[in-house]
Design a protein around this motif. Structure first.
Motif, PDB file in Angstrom:
ATOM      1  N   VAL A   6       0.876  -1.266  -0.040  1.00 32.69           N
ATOM      2  CA  VAL A   6       0.034   0.137  -0.055  1.00 32.69           C
ATOM      3  C   VAL A   6       0.774   1.233  -0.158  1.00 32.69           C
ATOM      4  CG1 VAL A   6      -1.676   1.244   1.222  1.00 32.69           C
ATOM      5  CG2 VAL A   6      -2.037  -1.354   1.192  1.00 32.69           C
ATOM      6  N   GLU A   7       0.483   2.182  -0.864  1.00 29.00           N
ATOM      7  CA  GLU A   7       1.396   3.433  -0.926  1.00 29.00           C
ATOM      8  C   GLU A   7       0.524   4.584  -0.605  1.00 29.00           C
ATOM      9  OE1 GLU A   7       2.848   4.300  -4.931  1.00 29.00           O
ATOM     10  OE2 GLU A   7       4.612   5.421  -3.919  1.00 29.00           O
ATOM     11  N   VAL A   8       0.922   5.614   0.118  1.00 27.34           N
ATOM     12  CA  VAL A   8       0.000   6.672   0.392  1.00 27.34           C
ATOM     13  C   VAL A   8       1.063   8.037   0.191  1.00 27.34           C
ATOM     14  CG1 VAL A   8      -1.073   7.860   2.146  1.00 27.34           C
ATOM     15  CG2 VAL A   8      -1.111   5.205   2.170  1.00 27.34           C
ATOM     16  N   VAL A   9       0.453   8.860  -0.600  1.00 26.65           N
ATOM     17  CA  VAL A   9       1.424   9.994  -1.115  1.00 26.65           C
ATOM     18  C   VAL A   9       0.633  11.186  -0.951  1.00 26.65           C
ATOM     19  CG1 VAL A   9       2.906  11.157  -3.042  1.00 26.65           C
ATOM     20  CG2 VAL A   9       2.432   8.466  -2.841  1.00 26.65           C
ATOM     21  N   GLN A  10       0.998  12.028  -0.163  1.00 26.55           N
ATOM     22  CA  GLN A  10       0.437  13.117   0.296  1.00 26.55           C
ATOM     23  C   GLN A  10       0.991  14.517  -0.655  1.00 26.55           C
ATOM     24  OE1 GLN A  10       0.913  12.615   5.025  1.00 26.55           O
ATOM     25  NE2 GLN A  10       0.306  14.575   4.292  1.00 26.55           N
ATOM     26  N   SER A  11       0.052  15.412  -0.652  1.00 26.79           N
ATOM     27  CA  SER A  11       0.319  16.710  -1.449  1.00 26.79           C
ATOM     28  C   SER A  11      -0.426  17.855  -0.857  1.00 26.79           C
ATOM     29  CB  SER A  11       0.177  16.465  -2.964  1.00 26.79           C
ATOM     30  OG  SER A  11      -1.245  16.425  -3.125  1.00 26.79           O
ATOM     31  N   GLY A  12       0.182  19.161  -0.963  1.00 23.18           N
ATOM     32  CA  GLY A  12      -0.698  20.196  -0.659  1.00 23.18           C
ATOM     33  C   GLY A  12       0.258  20.629   0.553  1.00 23.18           C
ATOM     34  N   GLY A  13      -0.611  21.539   1.491  1.00 30.78           N
ATOM     35  CA  GLY A  13      -0.036  22.162   2.628  1.00 30.78           C
ATOM     36  C   GLY A  13       0.645  23.425   2.181  1.00 30.78           C
ATOM     37  N   GLY A  14       1.629  24.215   3.236  1.00 31.74           N
ATOM     38  CA  GLY A  14       2.063  25.093   2.931  1.00 31.74           C
ATOM     39  C   GLY A  14       1.993  26.329   4.294  1.00 31.74           C
ATOM     40  N   SER A  15       2.031  27.671   3.721  1.00 30.29           N
ATOM     41  CA  SER A  15       1.576  28.590   4.722  1.00 30.29           C
ATOM     42  C   SER A  15       0.375  29.536   4.409  1.00 30.29           C
ATOM     43  CB  SER A  15       3.112  29.639   4.910  1.00 30.29           C
ATOM     44  OG  SER A  15       4.086  28.985   5.272  1.00 30.29           O
ATOM     45  N   VAL A  16      -0.065  30.074   5.335  1.00 29.65           N
ATOM     46  CA  VAL A  16      -1.226  30.950   5.082  1.00 29.65           C
ATOM     47  C   VAL A  16      -1.514  31.636   6.229  1.00 29.65           C
ATOM     48  CG1 VAL A  16      -3.140  29.362   6.136  1.00 29.65           C
ATOM     49  CG2 VAL A  16      -3.827  30.683   4.416  1.00 29.65           C
TER      50      VAL A  16
ATOM     51  N   PHE B  72      -0.972   2.187   7.460  1.00 31.00           N
ATOM     52  CA  PHE B  72      -0.050   2.959   6.312  1.00 31.00           C
ATOM     53  C   PHE B  72      -0.235   4.651   6.313  1.00 31.00           C
ATOM     54  CE2 PHE B  72       0.329  -1.210   4.727  1.00 31.00           C
ATOM     55  CZ  PHE B  72      -0.960  -1.826   4.951  1.00 31.00           C
ATOM     56  N   TRP B  73       1.104   4.913   6.293  1.00 30.54           N
ATOM     57  CA  TRP B  73       0.954   6.746   6.572  1.00 30.54           C
ATOM     58  C   TRP B  73       1.640   7.310   5.388  1.00 30.54           C
ATOM     59  CZ3 TRP B  73      -0.787   9.228  10.948  1.00 30.54           C
ATOM     60  CH2 TRP B  73      -1.310   8.298  12.070  1.00 30.54           C
ATOM     61  N   GLY B  74       1.250   8.348   5.200  1.00 28.02           N
ATOM     62  CA  GLY B  74       1.878   9.252   4.214  1.00 28.02           C
ATOM     63  C   GLY B  74       3.165  10.045   4.623  1.00 28.02           C
ATOM     64  N   GLN B  75       3.761  10.775   3.921  1.00 24.33           N
ATOM     65  CA  GLN B  75       5.198  11.183   4.204  1.00 24.33           C
ATOM     66  C   GLN B  75       4.813  12.244   5.258  1.00 24.33           C
ATOM     67  OE1 GLN B  75       3.457  11.830   1.339  1.00 24.33           O
ATOM     68  NE2 GLN B  75       4.197  13.577   0.307  1.00 24.33           N
ATOM     69  N   GLY B  76       3.893  13.075   5.320  1.00 19.25           N
ATOM     70  CA  GLY B  76       3.650  14.209   5.999  1.00 19.25           C
ATOM     71  C   GLY B  76       3.725  15.512   5.457  1.00 19.25           C
ATOM     72  N   THR B  77       3.211  16.657   5.641  1.00 19.23           N
ATOM     73  CA  THR B  77       3.337  17.907   4.806  1.00 19.23           C
ATOM     74  C   THR B  77       3.131  18.979   6.196  1.00 19.23           C
ATOM     75  OG1 THR B  77       2.503  19.185   3.290  1.00 19.23           O
ATOM     76  CG2 THR B  77       0.875  17.893   4.538  1.00 19.23           C
ATOM     77  N   GLN B  78       3.798  20.073   6.026  1.00 18.14           N
ATOM     78  CA  GLN B  78       3.906  21.156   6.933  1.00 18.14           C
ATOM     79  C   GLN B  78       2.639  21.997   6.548  1.00 18.14           C
ATOM     80  OE1 GLN B  78       5.757  21.716   9.795  1.00 18.14           O
ATOM     81  NE2 GLN B  78       4.286  23.434  10.132  1.00 18.14           N
ATOM     82  N   VAL B  79       1.908  22.389   7.422  1.00 21.44           N
ATOM     83  CA  VAL B  79       1.136  23.576   7.363  1.00 21.44           C
ATOM     84  C   VAL B  79       1.358  24.655   8.483  1.00 21.44           C
ATOM     85  CG1 VAL B  79      -1.362  24.151   7.935  1.00 21.44           C
ATOM     86  CG2 VAL B  79      -0.861  22.159   6.667  1.00 21.44           C
ATOM     87  N   THR B  80       1.460  25.866   8.040  1.00 25.17           N
ATOM     88  CA  THR B  80       1.860  26.851   8.890  1.00 25.17           C
ATOM     89  C   THR B  80       0.810  28.010   8.698  1.00 25.17           C
ATOM     90  OG1 THR B  80       4.146  26.484   8.728  1.00 25.17           O
ATOM     91  CG2 THR B  80       3.624  28.514   9.543  1.00 25.17           C
ATOM     92  N   VAL B  81       0.289  28.451  10.080  1.00 25.03           N
ATOM     93  CA  VAL B  81      -0.796  29.476  10.078  1.00 25.03           C
ATOM     94  C   VAL B  81      -0.155  30.839  10.822  1.00 25.03           C
ATOM     95  CG1 VAL B  81      -3.178  30.090  10.377  1.00 25.03           C
ATOM     96  CG2 VAL B  81      -2.610  27.849   9.830  1.00 25.03           C
ATOM     97  N   SER B  82      -0.117  31.642  10.190  1.00 18.27           N
ATOM     98  CA  SER B  82       0.497  33.016  10.818  1.00 18.27           C
ATOM     99  C   SER B  82      -0.450  33.988  10.882  1.00 18.27           C
ATOM    100  CB  SER B  82       1.630  33.162  10.149  1.00 18.27           C
ATOM    101  OG  SER B  82       1.650  33.571   8.920  1.00 18.27           O
ATOM    102  N   ALA B  83      -0.047  34.944  12.006  1.00 18.16           N
ATOM    103  CA  ALA B  83      -0.893  36.015  12.012  1.00 18.16           C
ATOM    104  C   ALA B  83      -0.667  37.270  11.127  1.00 18.16           C
ATOM    105  CB  ALA B  83      -0.983  36.532  13.335  1.00 18.16           C
TER     106      ALA B  83
END
Length: 131
Positions: free
Chosen positions: A2-12, A120-131
């Motif tokens: 089983v393969e799990v591939v993540q995408s998306g995320g970022g800063s907002v 089964f886990w994806g690789q993780g993606t950073q989400v950063t929320v700033s003021a």
């Protein structure tokens, strides 16, 4: 396999929106899906989960994200794509987000937001929320 591939995320900025996606493929017709997050110094937290039911899906949300996050899934070319739409983001939503899947199991319905249910886990993606 089983393969799990993540995408998306970022800063907002606070109040903004982001969408995460993950593609699961392997030797199962369907996967149950969970989204988790882990902030620095904190334990991994389940935020949303679905059994990807075709007519009526069972969905679970953590209280901290109810009304702001939406989980959904679609099938596309033999892969199961899961989305996490995140709206009205807060600074405390900042974390590494993980997509996790498991083959259908009755135990999921009692522990859908618990990490131990998912194999089964994806690789993780950073989400950063700033003021």
């Amino acid at each position: 396999q089983v393969e799990v591939v993540q995408s998306g995320g970022g800063s907002v900025q606070v109040g903004g929106s982001l969408i995460l996606s993950c593609a699961a493929s392997g030797d199962a017709e369907k996967f149950f899906v969970g989204w988790f997050r882990q902030a620095p110094g904190k334990e991994r937290e389940g935020v949303a989960a679905t059994d990807a039911g075709t007519s009526t899906a069972t969905i679970r949300y953590a209280e901290s994200v109810k009304g702001r996050f939406t989980i959904s899934t679609v099938k596309d070319n033999g892969k199961q794509i899961a989305y996490l739409q995140m709206d009205s983001l807060k600074s405390e939503d900042t974390a590494v987000y993980y997509c996790a899947v498991t083959k259908p199991t009755s135990g999921w319905y009692w522990a859908a937001l618990s990490a131990h249910v998912y194999k089964f886990w994806g690789q993780g993606t950073q989400v950063t929320v700033s003021a």
